[in-house]
Each structure stands twice: as structure tokens, then as C-alpha cells.
Design a protein around this motif. Structure first.
Motif, PDB file in Angstrom:
ATOM      1  N   ASP A   1       0.858  -1.186   0.000  1.00  0.00           N
ATOM      2  CA  ASP A   1       0.000   0.000   0.000  1.00  0.00           C
ATOM      3  C   ASP A   1       0.892   1.234   0.000  1.00  0.00           C
ATOM      4  O   ASP A   1       1.717   1.407   0.900  1.00  0.00           O
ATOM      5  CB  ASP A   1      -0.894  -0.023   1.241  1.00  0.00           C
ATOM      6  N   ILE A   2       0.766   2.071  -1.003  1.00  0.00           N
ATOM      7  CA  ILE A   2       1.654   3.238  -1.106  1.00  0.00           C
ATOM      8  C   ILE A   2       1.547   4.127   0.123  1.00  0.00           C
ATOM      9  O   ILE A   2       2.507   4.813   0.495  1.00  0.00           O
ATOM     10  CB  ILE A   2       1.348   4.047  -2.399  1.00  0.00           C
ATOM     11  N   GLN A   3       0.402   4.099   0.789  1.00  0.00           N
ATOM     12  CA  GLN A   3       0.216   4.961   1.965  1.00  0.00           C
ATOM     13  C   GLN A   3       1.051   4.502   3.157  1.00  0.00           C
ATOM     14  O   GLN A   3       1.233   5.249   4.106  1.00  0.00           O
ATOM     15  CB  GLN A   3      -1.264   5.009   2.339  1.00  0.00           C
ATOM     16  N   SER A   4       1.566   3.259   3.092  1.00  0.00           N
ATOM     17  CA  SER A   4       2.414   2.765   4.179  1.00  0.00           C
ATOM     18  C   SER A   4       3.898   2.984   3.905  1.00  0.00           C
ATOM     19  O   SER A   4       4.739   2.659   4.740  1.00  0.00           O
ATOM     20  CB  SER A   4       2.155   1.270   4.403  1.00  0.00           C
ATOM     21  N   VAL A   5       4.218   3.497   2.731  1.00  0.00           N
ATOM     22  CA  VAL A   5       5.609   3.760   2.385  1.00  0.00           C
ATOM     23  C   VAL A   5       6.017   5.115   2.959  1.00  0.00           C
ATOM     24  O   VAL A   5       5.298   6.108   2.812  1.00  0.00           O
ATOM     25  CB  VAL A   5       5.813   3.748   0.855  1.00  0.00           C
ATOM     26  N   SER A   6       7.146   5.158   3.612  1.00  0.00           N
ATOM     27  CA  SER A   6       7.595   6.386   4.266  1.00  0.00           C
ATOM     28  C   SER A   6       8.043   7.423   3.248  1.00  0.00           C
ATOM     29  O   SER A   6       8.778   7.099   2.304  1.00  0.00           O
ATOM     30  CB  SER A   6       8.755   6.090   5.216  1.00  0.00           C
ATOM     31  N   PRO A   7       7.611   8.687   3.424  1.00  0.00           N
ATOM     32  CA  PRO A   7       8.119   9.753   2.550  1.00  0.00           C
ATOM     33  C   PRO A   7       9.620   9.941   2.747  1.00  0.00           C
ATOM     34  O   PRO A   7      10.173   9.606   3.794  1.00  0.00           O
ATOM     35  CB  PRO A   7       7.339  10.993   3.012  1.00  0.00           C
TER      36      PRO A   7
ATOM     37  N   PHE B   1       1.376  10.793  -4.169  1.00  0.00           N
ATOM     38  CA  PHE B   1       2.316  10.241  -3.179  1.00  0.00           C
ATOM     39  C   PHE B   1       3.715  10.181  -3.784  1.00  0.00           C
ATOM     40  O   PHE B   1       4.492   9.274  -3.490  1.00  0.00           O
ATOM     41  CB  PHE B   1       1.873   8.844  -2.745  1.00  0.00           C
ATOM     42  N   ALA B   2       4.030  11.145  -4.649  1.00  0.00           N
ATOM     43  CA  ALA B   2       5.247  11.049  -5.448  1.00  0.00           C
ATOM     44  C   ALA B   2       6.512  11.329  -4.649  1.00  0.00           C
ATOM     45  O   ALA B   2       7.605  11.215  -5.185  1.00  0.00           O
ATOM     46  CB  ALA B   2       5.167  12.004  -6.638  1.00  0.00           C
ATOM     47  N   ASN B   3       6.379  11.680  -3.369  1.00  0.00           N
ATOM     48  CA  ASN B   3       7.576  11.802  -2.535  1.00  0.00           C
ATOM     49  C   ASN B   3       7.894  10.470  -1.854  1.00  0.00           C
ATOM     50  O   ASN B   3       8.672  10.407  -0.917  1.00  0.00           O
ATOM     51  CB  ASN B   3       7.389  12.895  -1.484  1.00  0.00           C
ATOM     52  N   ARG B   4       7.287   9.403  -2.354  1.00  0.00           N
ATOM     53  CA  ARG B   4       7.537   8.058  -1.831  1.00  0.00           C
ATOM     54  C   ARG B   4       7.857   7.138  -3.011  1.00  0.00           C
ATOM     55  O   ARG B   4       7.098   7.064  -3.964  1.00  0.00           O
ATOM     56  CB  ARG B   4       6.312   7.524  -1.095  1.00  0.00           C
ATOM     57  N   LEU B   5       8.972   6.464  -2.929  1.00  0.00           N
ATOM     58  CA  LEU B   5       9.333   5.455  -3.931  1.00  0.00           C
ATOM     59  C   LEU B   5       9.523   4.128  -3.220  1.00  0.00           C
ATOM     60  O   LEU B   5      10.008   4.081  -2.086  1.00  0.00           O
ATOM     61  CB  LEU B   5      10.614   5.825  -4.668  1.00  0.00           C
ATOM     62  N   THR B   6       9.172   3.047  -3.891  1.00  0.00           N
ATOM     63  CA  THR B   6       9.327   1.721  -3.322  1.00  0.00           C
ATOM     64  C   THR B   6       9.813   0.754  -4.391  1.00  0.00           C
ATOM     65  O   THR B   6       9.620   0.983  -5.591  1.00  0.00           O
ATOM     66  CB  THR B   6       7.991   1.229  -2.731  1.00  0.00           C
ATOM     67  N   ASP B   7      10.463  -0.327  -3.943  1.00  0.00           N
ATOM     68  CA  ASP B   7      10.881  -1.371  -4.878  1.00  0.00           C
ATOM     69  C   ASP B   7       9.850  -2.487  -4.958  1.00  0.00           C
ATOM     70  O   ASP B   7      10.118  -3.561  -5.492  1.00  0.00           O
ATOM     71  CB  ASP B   7      12.256  -1.936  -4.499  1.00  0.00           C
ATOM     72  N   LYS B   8       8.641  -2.231  -4.422  1.00  0.00           N
ATOM     73  CA  LYS B   8       7.521  -3.148  -4.594  1.00  0.00           C
ATOM     74  C   LYS B   8       6.463  -2.485  -5.462  1.00  0.00           C
ATOM     75  O   LYS B   8       6.472  -1.270  -5.662  1.00  0.00           O
ATOM     76  CB  LYS B   8       6.930  -3.531  -3.237  1.00  0.00           C
TER      77      LYS B   8
ATOM     78  N   SER C   1      11.753  -4.376   1.553  1.00  0.00           N
ATOM     79  CA  SER C   1      10.874  -3.941   2.629  1.00  0.00           C
ATOM     80  C   SER C   1       9.723  -3.158   2.049  1.00  0.00           C
ATOM     81  O   SER C   1       9.721  -2.777   0.896  1.00  0.00           O
ATOM     82  CB  SER C   1      11.653  -3.079   3.628  1.00  0.00           C
ATOM     83  N   ASP C   2       8.740  -2.901   2.881  1.00  0.00           N
ATOM     84  CA  ASP C   2       7.578  -2.160   2.408  1.00  0.00           C
ATOM     85  C   ASP C   2       7.925  -0.726   2.089  1.00  0.00           C
ATOM     86  O   ASP C   2       7.269  -0.070   1.292  1.00  0.00           O
ATOM     87  CB  ASP C   2       6.462  -2.198   3.458  1.00  0.00           C
ATOM     88  N   ALA C   3       8.923  -0.188   2.745  1.00  0.00           N
ATOM     89  CA  ALA C   3       9.314   1.200   2.531  1.00  0.00           C
ATOM     90  C   ALA C   3      10.769   1.240   2.116  1.00  0.00           C
ATOM     91  O   ALA C   3      11.543   0.348   2.422  1.00  0.00           O
ATOM     92  CB  ALA C   3       9.119   2.002   3.816  1.00  0.00           C
ATOM     93  N   PRO C   4      11.184   2.281   1.375  1.00  0.00           N
ATOM     94  CA  PRO C   4      12.579   2.390   0.996  1.00  0.00           C
ATOM     95  C   PRO C   4      13.476   2.442   2.219  1.00  0.00           C
ATOM     96  O   PRO C   4      13.096   2.963   3.263  1.00  0.00           O
ATOM     97  CB  PRO C   4      12.634   3.718   0.213  1.00  0.00           C
ATOM     98  N   SER C   5      14.662   1.887   2.081  1.00  0.00           N
ATOM     99  CA  SER C   5      15.602   1.971   3.185  1.00  0.00           C
ATOM    100  C   SER C   5      16.208   3.360   3.254  1.00  0.00           C
ATOM    101  O   SER C   5      16.034   4.179   2.369  1.00  0.00           O
ATOM    102  CB  SER C   5      16.709   0.928   2.994  1.00  0.00           C
ATOM    103  N   ASP C   6      16.965   3.595   4.299  1.00  0.00           N
ATOM    104  CA  ASP C   6      17.538   4.930   4.495  1.00  0.00           C
ATOM    105  C   ASP C   6      18.906   5.084   3.866  1.00  0.00           C
ATOM    106  O   ASP C   6      19.512   6.139   3.966  1.00  0.00           O
ATOM    107  CB  ASP C   6      17.653   5.221   6.004  1.00  0.00           C
ATOM    108  N   THR C   7      19.412   4.029   3.240  1.00  0.00           N
ATOM    109  CA  THR C   7      20.748   4.136   2.665  1.00  0.00           C
ATOM    110  C   THR C   7      20.695   4.857   1.332  1.00  0.00           C
ATOM    111  O   THR C   7      19.801   4.647   0.521  1.00  0.00           O
ATOM    112  CB  THR C   7      21.360   2.744   2.464  1.00  0.00           C
ATOM    113  N   ALA C   8      21.690   5.691   1.116  1.00  0.00           N
ATOM    114  CA  ALA C   8      21.685   6.520  -0.098  1.00  0.00           C
ATOM    115  C   ALA C   8      21.755   5.685  -1.353  1.00  0.00           C
ATOM    116  O   ALA C   8      21.278   6.089  -2.401  1.00  0.00           O
ATOM    117  CB  ALA C   8      22.859   7.491  -0.050  1.00  0.00           C
ATOM    118  N   GLY C   9      22.372   4.518  -1.277  1.00  0.00           N
ATOM    119  CA  GLY C   9      22.487   3.686  -2.465  1.00  0.00           C
ATOM    120  C   GLY C   9      21.191   3.038  -2.882  1.00  0.00           C
ATOM    121  O   GLY C   9      21.086   2.500  -3.969  1.00  0.00           O
TER     122      GLY C   9
END
Length: 609
Positions: free
Chosen positions: A261-267, A487-494, A407-415
Motif C-alpha cells: 500500500d503506497i500509503q504505508s511507504v515512508s516519505p 504520493f510522489a515523494n515516496r518510492l518503493t521497490d515493490k 521492505s515495504d518502505a525504501p531503506s535509508d541508505t543513499a544507495g
């Protein structure tokens, strides 16, 4: 007419290495790889000559062995010529070197060195994929028969299934050879960890490729997962299980676990930029029907179906596996300003149904091609014909992280996640390709382009993307690309499930730190890399306009997935199981010098053009 006159006859082919000009350093690796592949092709053809003795009629050798060999050599020789032609004069007069002959005299063969990594599966047909004994006595590896468990194979899938059945046999042969040569090595678990586990991984991917090939045109076969596990011993109990690195789920295709759910992905926080804050949008419309193919002119030039998935294109209307710089420059374009003959491409998105395993390709309602600046410096003009890649088409099984690590949300690593994400992209922008494209004249490209408020839909923030050290096959090549409008300030690999009123988005940021010399590199990445986590280009590189490709789809369902019943998936290489983590895109920049200079001026002056 060629006849197999004696078992001692061998196939000989003209020497290619001696006919090549001096090879530029930038092309050496690609040329070496293909020279080794030429020898592998000859070896396979000679093996086929022996194993097929007595088969067919008087034209069997010509039709079944020499003809296909000439086709393979033509493509391989063309790849070498293309690699050299990117950085020097393209060699000519090589066409006649593709044809081989049967006999003990004949022309010189290719260099004798072989490269197992570059070789294709042997073309000699095994009876099945059950067993091949090692060179010495003792235990051997045996594997379940796969061919006997397959359903009737549709004609459209036959070649792919045959190729992978042969590859299964090759894998068993290699594992048994490893069993012999490694005798006495390691501890109690050596065979399991070093031989049986990796073999199960390979078989999982190979079996899945066959299931996928059949599933594209008929019901996808089920119940094949257990056939990947092999055992050691002459009839004993199985001692192997797929290793933890295997990804049967990814190979089998997307499931509900691949969605979020995109709403669960952290900005992601978006830093301000100041060094070169302008932008330029090239309006090239949406993919036109008829310009889609399964080629990849960057990673597999001269190879039809080199991408192994269907790609959509905008911009240059002629792009395929056999495009050259010259053909791209001479082509028409869908871009409004016809001085932009660049090619922009990505794998298609498919809407799936209960009775549609492959899915129906859908086209984006909006394609935005935006060139942006650098957080720490001004940008300089990118060279014409620069090759760009982002993402990893084989991230699920070989390149980037597997689905199990997502993960459901992008990680915090810059890579992993760019910190500069687009603001919302409206879905009601017009498809901006006029039916009457302008001619490529200087009047089409004004020196002072006006601000276009409709195009200012992406962020004014700068890129702080993946590590500059990315190389082909590195896990860092995989990049989150999925989002939703609103929600374009959120990207996910799912794959995201978008709420009502929101549409699916894909966002591709290209690398933008150029080495100042090369249009391409052996891994297609090291000649132009991403800025570091601070947005700065590495030493010995220079910032060029960064291309961001944003796709918006207004006809993709947002229904909740249930098991393997999923609403959509990206097209992928057969082994990758349509993993969302394999999303990627490519571009070849073919702008006129005047237009590129205008792009640079807009970006460096802070304007939105």
C-alpha cells in the motif's frame, strides 16, 4: 551441398581475430568476449556433428548445423564491429567471415581459448536431463526428469523449452565434473553447500524459464518446483535442498508479497538544491503502437531479442537491436522538437487477468522526460550518442537484492533510494506529440526557450542518488521506481497499490556523472555514474544534465492482490519472474549540439524550460 563424409571431418571457420583492426581499449573486453564465443560456437557445432552422425538427409549438416552456425557468427561478429564502431571507425568487410565449411583442410578456426561464462548451452540434444556420471567411479549427482513432467509444449514455446532442457543437462554435467575435481575438499557439508545447493538454484531458474515460456501462450504448468532438487548417490535418498539464496517465488512470478500500500511507504525528505536548479522537458509523447520490441541496443547490440522482454519506446522511431549512431541520427522522432532524436525505452507494464498469465501490455497515459541539474555544481553538455542505463533487469536472481530482502518502505541508505523525488505529476496533461512534426532546422530550437508552466511538474530538488561505484551485477544497480500520483515523494521497490483517485507511477533517474571520454563502457555503467549521497559527482567525472523519465498509467487496476492473482506486473527476463525490483530503463542521447546547449543554459540559469 555438404555431406557428412567421415566421422573425422570437422567444421572449420575463417579466422576473425586476424581480420579485425587495432582494437580500442574501450572495446577490448567486448571483443575478447565475442572472440571466445565464436570458438564456443565452433566447438558446439563440431559436437553436434558427432552426436548427429547418420541423421537426416543429404542436406542435414548444411541445414541443421552449418546454417545456424553462420547465423550465430553473423550476430557475434556484428557485436564486435559495433563495439569498435562506438569509439573508432567501424570495421568493414567482415560479413564473409560468418560462413564455415566441413572438411579437414579449410580455413583457420577462431582462437582456441574458451570462456565458460560466455558460452551458450550445448546444442547436442540429451535423451533427458536425468543423470550424467562423473569421469571416475563412485557417487554421482542425479536429478529428477523434467522433460517427462512438462505438458504438451506449444509450438511458440518449443525452442525456448528445448534450449533450457539442454541447459539442465549442462548443469548436471558441470556439477558432476565439480564433484570429481573437488574430491577431498571442504568439510562434511562441502558437497551440499558448494555443489548441490548452487545446482538447485540454477535448476530453479531454468525450470521457471520453461514454465514462463509455456505460460505466455498456454496454461502455465504447475508442480515443477520439486524438480529442482538433486541428490548424491546411486539411487539413495535426496540429500539436497535449494540453498537459501534461491528465490523460487521470484522465479515463479509476482505474488501478493510483491505489493505494498503506497500509503504505508515512508516519505523521503527532499533537500534543497542551488548549484544548477533549472530543468528542461523534452516532449516526445507516449509510446506509439508498432514501436515496441524485445531488443536492447545498449546491452545486446546486434542481437534480436537481446532484452528478453518487451520494451516500449518514445523519441527515435527506428531503434532496435541493429541501430547504429548513424541510423539513429538519420531517423525521425516523436519529439516535438525534432532536434531531439534520442531514444528512450523501458519494459512494458502488463495488466494481468485470471486467464492471462502473461498479461496485456498497457501504455502510459503520460511520459515526462525531464533533464535536471546537479546539487553541487553546474552541468556541462552531454555528448551525442551517450548511453544511459538505470536499474537492473536481473536484480531478482543475479544483480540487485532479492524480493525476500525488500521492505515495504525504501531503506535509508543513499544507495537504495534517491533523496530527490518528483512532486506530483498530473495525469491530465495532453499527449504532446503533434501529428505534424517540425523539420530539424535551427528555427525549431530557439536560443532562449520560454518557461513552460505545464512542464514544471517535477521537483526542484537535486539528486542524491546511488553510489558512484555502481557496476554491472552489483546489488546497488537495482533502484526503487514505483509510486502513485499524490504520493510522489515516496518510492518503493515493490508494486504499489494506489488509493482511489491516484494513478500508478514509475520514476527512472539516470546516472549523470560522465567520465568525459566514453560514450559507453564494457559494463554499460562505469562511463557515467550516479552522484554520491551528497549529490556531488566523483573526482574525474563531470556533471551532465540528469534525465528523469516519469511514466503515469491511468488504466491500471488498484485491486488488492491475492496469492498469485495480482493486478499487474512489469515485463521481465524469463528468469526474473516479473519481480518489481527488476524495473529499469535506458536511453541514448541524440540531441543536436544547439539543443543540448539550450538544455544546459536552462538548467544552469535556474529556469524551467
Amino acid at each position: 551441398m555438404v555431406n557428412l563424409s567421415a566421422s573425422s571431418d570437422t567444421i572449420t571457420c575463417p579466422n576473425v581475430a586476424d581480420k579485425l583492426p587495432d582494437i580500442p581499449a574501450q572495446a577490448q573486453a567486448e571483443v575478447d568476449r565475442n572472440l571466445k564465443l565464436l570458438q564456443t560456437q565452433i566447438d558446439e557445432a563440431n559436437n553436434r556433428l558427432v552426436t548427429s552422425a547418420g541423421e537426416g538427409g543429404p542436406n542435414f549438416v548444411q541445414n541443421a548445423i552449418l546454417g545456424p552456425l553462420a547465423d550465430k557468427r553473423t550476430a557475434t561478429i556484428n557485436r564486435m564491429a559495433t563495439a569498435i564502431g562506438r569509439v573508432a571507425d567501424r570495421p568493414t568487410g567482415l560479413d564473409g567471415l560468418a560462413t564455415c565449411k566441413l572438411g579437414n583442410g579449410g580455413g583457420a578456426t577462431a582462437p582456441a581459448t574458451q570462456d565458460p561464462e560466455a558460452s551458450e548451452p550445448p546444442t547436442s540434444p540429451p535423451s533427458d536431463d536425468a543423470t550424467t556420471p562423473p569421469a571416475t567411479g563412485g557417487d554421482k549427482i542425479t536429478c529428477p526428469d523434467v522433460a517427462g513432467k512438462l505438458p504438451d509444449i506449444p509450438a511458440q514455446a518449443q525452442a525456448e523449452v528445448d534450449r533450457n532442457l539442454k541447459l539442465l543437462q549442462t548443469q548436471i554435467d558441470e556439477a558432476n565434473k565439480r564433484l570429481v575435481t573437488s574430491a577431498g575438499e571442504g568439510g562434511a557439508n562441502f558437497v551440499q553447500n558448494a555443489i548441490l545447493g548452487p545446482l538447485a538454484d540454477k535448476r530453479t531458474a531454468t525450470i521457471n524459464r520453461m514454465a514462463t515460456a509455456i505460460g505466455r501462450v498456454a496454461d502455465r504448468p504447475t508442480g515443477l518446483d520439486g524438480l529442482a532438487t538433486c541428490k548424491l548417490g546411486n539411487g539413495g535418498a535426496a540429500t539436497s535442498k535449494p540453498s537459501a539464496s534461491a528465490s523460487p517465488k521470484a522465479a515463479a512470478g509476482p505474488t501478493a508479497d510483491d505489493f505494498v500500500d503506497i500509503q504505508s511507504v515512508s516519505p523521503v525528505q527532499q533537500p534543497q538544491r542551488a548549484a544548477s536548479s533549472g530543468s528542461f522537458v523534452s516532449r516526445c509523447g507516449t509510446p506509439q503502437e508498432g514501436h515496441a520490441n524485445s531488443d536492447n541496443v545498449i546491452t545486446a547490440p546486434g542481437v534480436a531479442n537481446g532484452a528478453q522482454q518487451l520494451n516500449d519506446y518514445v523519441g527515435n522511431v527506428s531503434t532496435d537491436a541493429f541501430s547504429t549512431n548513424e541510423s539513429l541520427a538519420a531517423s525521425d522522432t516523436t519529439c516535438r522538437v525534432s532536434a531531439d532524436k534520442s531514444t528512450y525505452f523501458w519494459p512494458v507494464l502488463r495488466v494481468r487477468g485470471a486467464d492471462d498469465n502473461a498479461g496485456t501490455a498497457v501504455q502510459p497515459a503520460l511520459v515526462q522526460l525531464q533533464f535536471r541539474g546537479n546539487a553541487m555544481s553546474k552541468v556541462t553538455a552531454a555528448p551525442r550518442f551517450l548511453r544511459l542505463l538505470t536499474g537492473d533487469a536481473q536484480a531478482a536472481t543475479g544483480g540487485g537484492p532479492s524480493d525476500t530482502a525488500a521492505s515495504d518502505a525504501p531503506s535509508d541508505t543513499a544507495g537504495d533510494v534517491p533523496t530527490d523525488l518528483p512532486t506530483d505529476v498530473p495525469t491530465d496533461l495532453p499527449a504532446d506529440v503533434p501529428t505534424d512534426l517540425p523539420s530539424d532546422t535551427a528555427s525549431d530550437v530557439p536560443s532562449d526557450l520560454p518557461t513552460d508552466t505545464a512542464s514544471a511538474t517535477a521537483s526542484d530538488k537535486a539528486s542524491a542518488s546511488a553510489s558512484a561505484g555502481d557496476a554491472a551485477g552489483d546489488a546497488a544497480n537495482a533502484r526503487p521506481t514505483w509510486s502513485c500520483t499524490g504520493f510522489a515523494n515516496r518510492l518503493t521497490d515493490k508494486y504499489p497499490i494506489c488509493p482511489s483517485g491516484s494513478n500508478l507511477m514509475r520514476v527512472f533517474d539516470m546516472p549523470s556523472c560522465w567520465d568525459g571520454q566514453n560514450l559507453d563502457s564494457a559494463d554499460h555503467r562505469t562511463h557515467v555514474v550516479f552522484p554520491d549521497e551528497n549529490g556531488a559527482c566523483p573526482a574525474d567525472t563531470q556533471a551532465v544534465p540528469q534525465l528523469r523519465v516519469t511514466l503515469v498509467y491511468d488504466d491500471v487496476p488498484n485491486t488488492q492482490p491475492d496469492g498469485t492473482n495480482v493486478p499487474f506486473a512489469v515485463d521481465s527476463v524469463p528468469s526474473e519472474g516479473n519481480s518489481p525490483n527488476t524495473d529499469h530503463a535506458g536511453a541514448i542521447e541524440v540531441m543536436s549540439k544547439q539543443l543540448m546547449n539550450n538544455v544546459v543554459r536552462c538548467i544552469n540559469s535556474g529556469r524551467r524550460c
